[in-house]
Design a protein around this motif. Structure first.
Motif, PDB file in Angstrom:
ATOM      1  N   SER A 211       0.825  -1.200   0.000  1.00  0.00           N
ATOM      2  CA  SER A 211       0.000   0.000   0.000  1.00  0.00           C
ATOM      3  C   SER A 211       0.865   1.258   0.000  1.00  0.00           C
ATOM      4  O   SER A 211       0.579   2.228  -0.705  1.00  0.00           O
ATOM      5  CB  SER A 211      -0.907  -0.077   1.230  1.00  0.00           C
ATOM      6  OG  SER A 211      -1.401   1.154   1.575  1.00  0.00           O
ATOM      7  N   ASN A 267       7.974  -3.675  -6.276  1.00  0.00           N
ATOM      8  CA  ASN A 267       7.093  -2.561  -5.937  1.00  0.00           C
ATOM      9  C   ASN A 267       7.661  -1.699  -4.799  1.00  0.00           C
ATOM     10  O   ASN A 267       7.522  -0.481  -4.804  1.00  0.00           O
ATOM     11  CB  ASN A 267       5.718  -3.145  -5.558  1.00  0.00           C
ATOM     12  CG  ASN A 267       4.569  -2.178  -5.649  1.00  0.00           C
ATOM     13  OD1 ASN A 267       3.412  -2.592  -5.649  1.00  0.00           O
ATOM     14  ND2 ASN A 267       4.833  -0.883  -5.736  1.00  0.00           N
ATOM     15  N   HIS A 270       9.879   1.211  -6.033  1.00  0.00           N
ATOM     16  CA  HIS A 270       9.401   2.255  -6.967  1.00  0.00           C
ATOM     17  C   HIS A 270       9.801   3.662  -6.523  1.00  0.00           C
ATOM     18  O   HIS A 270       9.942   4.564  -7.344  1.00  0.00           O
ATOM     19  CB  HIS A 270       7.879   2.172  -7.132  1.00  0.00           C
ATOM     20  CG  HIS A 270       7.411   0.985  -7.917  1.00  0.00           C
ATOM     21  ND1 HIS A 270       8.273   0.025  -8.422  1.00  0.00           N
ATOM     22  CD2 HIS A 270       6.164   0.591  -8.287  1.00  0.00           C
ATOM     23  CE1 HIS A 270       7.564  -0.894  -9.066  1.00  0.00           C
ATOM     24  NE2 HIS A 270       6.298  -0.579  -9.001  1.00  0.00           N
ATOM     25  N   ASN A 306       0.777   3.397  -3.444  1.00  0.00           N
ATOM     26  CA  ASN A 306       0.287   2.551  -4.537  1.00  0.00           C
ATOM     27  C   ASN A 306      -1.169   2.874  -4.844  1.00  0.00           C
ATOM     28  O   ASN A 306      -1.961   3.090  -3.916  1.00  0.00           O
ATOM     29  CB  ASN A 306       0.361   1.078  -4.092  1.00  0.00           C
ATOM     30  CG  ASN A 306       1.351   0.279  -4.901  1.00  0.00           C
ATOM     31  OD1 ASN A 306       2.093   0.816  -5.722  1.00  0.00           O
ATOM     32  ND2 ASN A 306       1.368  -1.019  -4.659  1.00  0.00           N
ATOM     33  N   VAL A 308      -4.283   1.136  -6.058  1.00  0.00           N
ATOM     34  CA  VAL A 308      -4.830  -0.202  -6.298  1.00  0.00           C
ATOM     35  C   VAL A 308      -6.315  -0.060  -6.615  1.00  0.00           C
ATOM     36  O   VAL A 308      -7.062   0.528  -5.829  1.00  0.00           O
ATOM     37  CB  VAL A 308      -4.620  -1.118  -5.073  1.00  0.00           C
ATOM     38  CG1 VAL A 308      -5.195  -2.513  -5.330  1.00  0.00           C
ATOM     39  CG2 VAL A 308      -3.137  -1.208  -4.728  1.00  0.00           C
ATOM     40  N   LYS A 337      -3.142  -3.300  -9.508  1.00  0.00           N
ATOM     41  CA  LYS A 337      -2.230  -2.168  -9.348  1.00  0.00           C
ATOM     42  C   LYS A 337      -2.272  -1.341 -10.629  1.00  0.00           C
ATOM     43  O   LYS A 337      -1.881  -1.830 -11.690  1.00  0.00           O
ATOM     44  CB  LYS A 337      -0.795  -2.664  -9.103  1.00  0.00           C
ATOM     45  CG  LYS A 337      -0.610  -3.357  -7.757  1.00  0.00           C
ATOM     46  CD  LYS A 337       0.808  -3.878  -7.631  1.00  0.00           C
ATOM     47  CE  LYS A 337       1.015  -4.598  -6.320  1.00  0.00           C
ATOM     48  NZ  LYS A 337       2.324  -5.268  -6.233  1.00  0.00           N
ATOM     49  N   HIS A 340       1.086   4.521  -9.220  1.00  0.00           N
ATOM     50  CA  HIS A 340       1.591   4.918  -7.907  1.00  0.00           C
ATOM     51  C   HIS A 340       2.017   6.369  -7.961  1.00  0.00           C
ATOM     52  O   HIS A 340       2.107   6.965  -9.043  1.00  0.00           O
ATOM     53  CB  HIS A 340       2.753   4.016  -7.445  1.00  0.00           C
ATOM     54  CG  HIS A 340       4.026   4.188  -8.216  1.00  0.00           C
ATOM     55  ND1 HIS A 340       4.301   3.485  -9.376  1.00  0.00           N
ATOM     56  CD2 HIS A 340       5.112   4.984  -8.013  1.00  0.00           C
ATOM     57  CE1 HIS A 340       5.487   3.833  -9.834  1.00  0.00           C
ATOM     58  NE2 HIS A 340       6.014   4.752  -9.034  1.00  0.00           N
TER      59      HIS A 340
END
Ligand code: AMP
Length: 376
Positions: A211, A267, A270, A306, A308, A337, A340
């Protein structure tokens, strides 16, 4: 001109292609899905990963191959490796695909893991729960990601339902770890064996999906150096080339357990797109094509949020002069996903102020407040 083939055409391949353009790299992707989001930037072969003819064509069109997806059949990776250089090597990929083999290697390398046991039959599950105790987590050994293929057991009453749900595949039972927080090491190793890690990252999950991430993770107890040393041992042992992530449970007191290794850009890395001197995608490509690695130094504290299921309006992020929006070009769908944001702070305080504003503006307190608690 170096041509890089990527097995898997999701957002990781897409961000690799974007990061590889300034290096003069060209890309081809192979993915079974017709709307693979990396195909917006690189020609795609639409085929199953086991399609030998397609793999043969793919191999003929590229100079080196890598992955955006860790569950490419190891057999296909080996088939390709007979034809061209493949990084990470198929053995490392195969190891990371099996939670039992992976945890066994972590132990051999002196890393702590949750207690675990292999489970194939109901009776083995009963015996394993008797040894490991409750609560515990039953997982498929293979093909699990984002919390999928997992069942938490709180008492003996959960044994049969858990086995009914997952027992079709080989399983691993793990003790439930009462961790203080989750952190990850994102690191890269070159073809020459040079190892570099980005600053330690703290991660928050919702429904098994990442998250938010914060880098650098606060590290008052000196966990980072031990975690980097563990990641380096593992990378050397596997003769690993490229970026990988090591997910850790922080137990407090500088102690940690290793949960799993992701044999790809991750992830939780990122944030490096804006928060570090060289991002994980660029360094993965440098490693894979045999270029010198870039610095993994921190530029400024950064939080990754993120998206989602759906994307917020870009303006909410871009209004802040250190806010960066990443849209994966996917059709929004629950649990998917789709993008972001990286929020960069000149200081921790500035970062916290901005997150406070965003939590209100986006009405995403559940996602942002846990990060704020650590920053304040
Ligand atoms: P994994 O697919 O193994 O990365 O698990 C997804 C998430 O589930 C982890 O990031 C943890 O939040 C949680 N989890 C997995 N295994 C355990 C465990 N043995 N004890 C406690 N939480 C776990």
């Amino acid at each position: 001109m170096m041509r890089v083939g990527i097995l898997g055409g999701g957002q990781l391949a897409r961000m690799m292609a974007l990061a590889g353009a300034p290096l003069g790299l060209q890309f081809r992707i192979l993915d079974v899905s017709r709307d693979a989001c990396a195909a917006q930037f690189a020609p795609q072969i639409v085929a199953d990963y086991t399609d030998r003819d397609a793999l043969e064509r793919f191999a003929a069109e590229v100079d080196v191959a890598t992955f955006d997806f860790e569950n490419v059949p190891a057999e296909s990776a080996r088939f390709l490796a007979e034809r061209l250089p493949v990084f990470p090597n198929p053995k490392a990929l195969a190891l990371a695909q099996d939670r039992l083999h992976e945890k066994t290697l972590f132990r051999e390398l002196g890393m702590g893991t949750a207690e675990f046991a292999a489970v194939e039959h109901l009776e083995e599950l009963r015996a394993a729960t008797a040894r490991i105790g409750f609560p515990c987590v039953l997982k498929t050994r293979r093909l699990g990601y984002d919390g999928k293929g997992q069942y938490r057991l709180y008492s003996a009453a959960d044994i049969e339902p858990a086995f009914a749900e997952l027992g079709h595949a080989p399983l691993i039972l793990e003790a439930f770890v009462a961790f203080q927080r989750e952190v990850s090491v994102v690191a890269v190793r070159s073809r020459q064996g040079e190892f570099r890690a980005w600053p330690l990252t703290q991660n928050w999950h919702a429904s098994g999906i990442l998250s938010a991430s914060l880098a650098p993770a606060p590290d008052p107890e000196g966990l980072a150096d031990k975690a980097f040393a563990a990641a380096e041992r593992l990378a050397h042992q596997l003769d690993y080339v490229g970026v990988f992530a090591l997910e850790l449970f922080d137990l407090g007191g500088g102690e940690f357990l290793v949960n799993e290794m992701a044999p790809r850009v991750h992830n939780s890395g990122h944030w490096t797109q804006q928060g570090a001197m060289t991002c994980q995608f660029a360094n993965h490509l440098r490693a894979v094509v045999g270029l010198p690695l870039g610095s993994t130094e921190l530029l400024a504290p950064t939080v990754m949020l993120n998206w989602v299921g759906d994307l917020p309006a870009r303006e909410t992020i871009l209004e802040y002069r250190r806010g960066y929006f990443h849209d994966y070009g996917k059709t929004p769908r629950a649990g998917r996903k789709v993008g972001h944001a990286n929020i960069v702070g000149a200081t921790h305080d500035e970062l916290a102020d901005e997150l406070e504003r965003l939590a209100d503006r986006l009405d995403r307190h559940a996602q942002i407040d846990p990060v704020l608690k650590v920053l304040r």
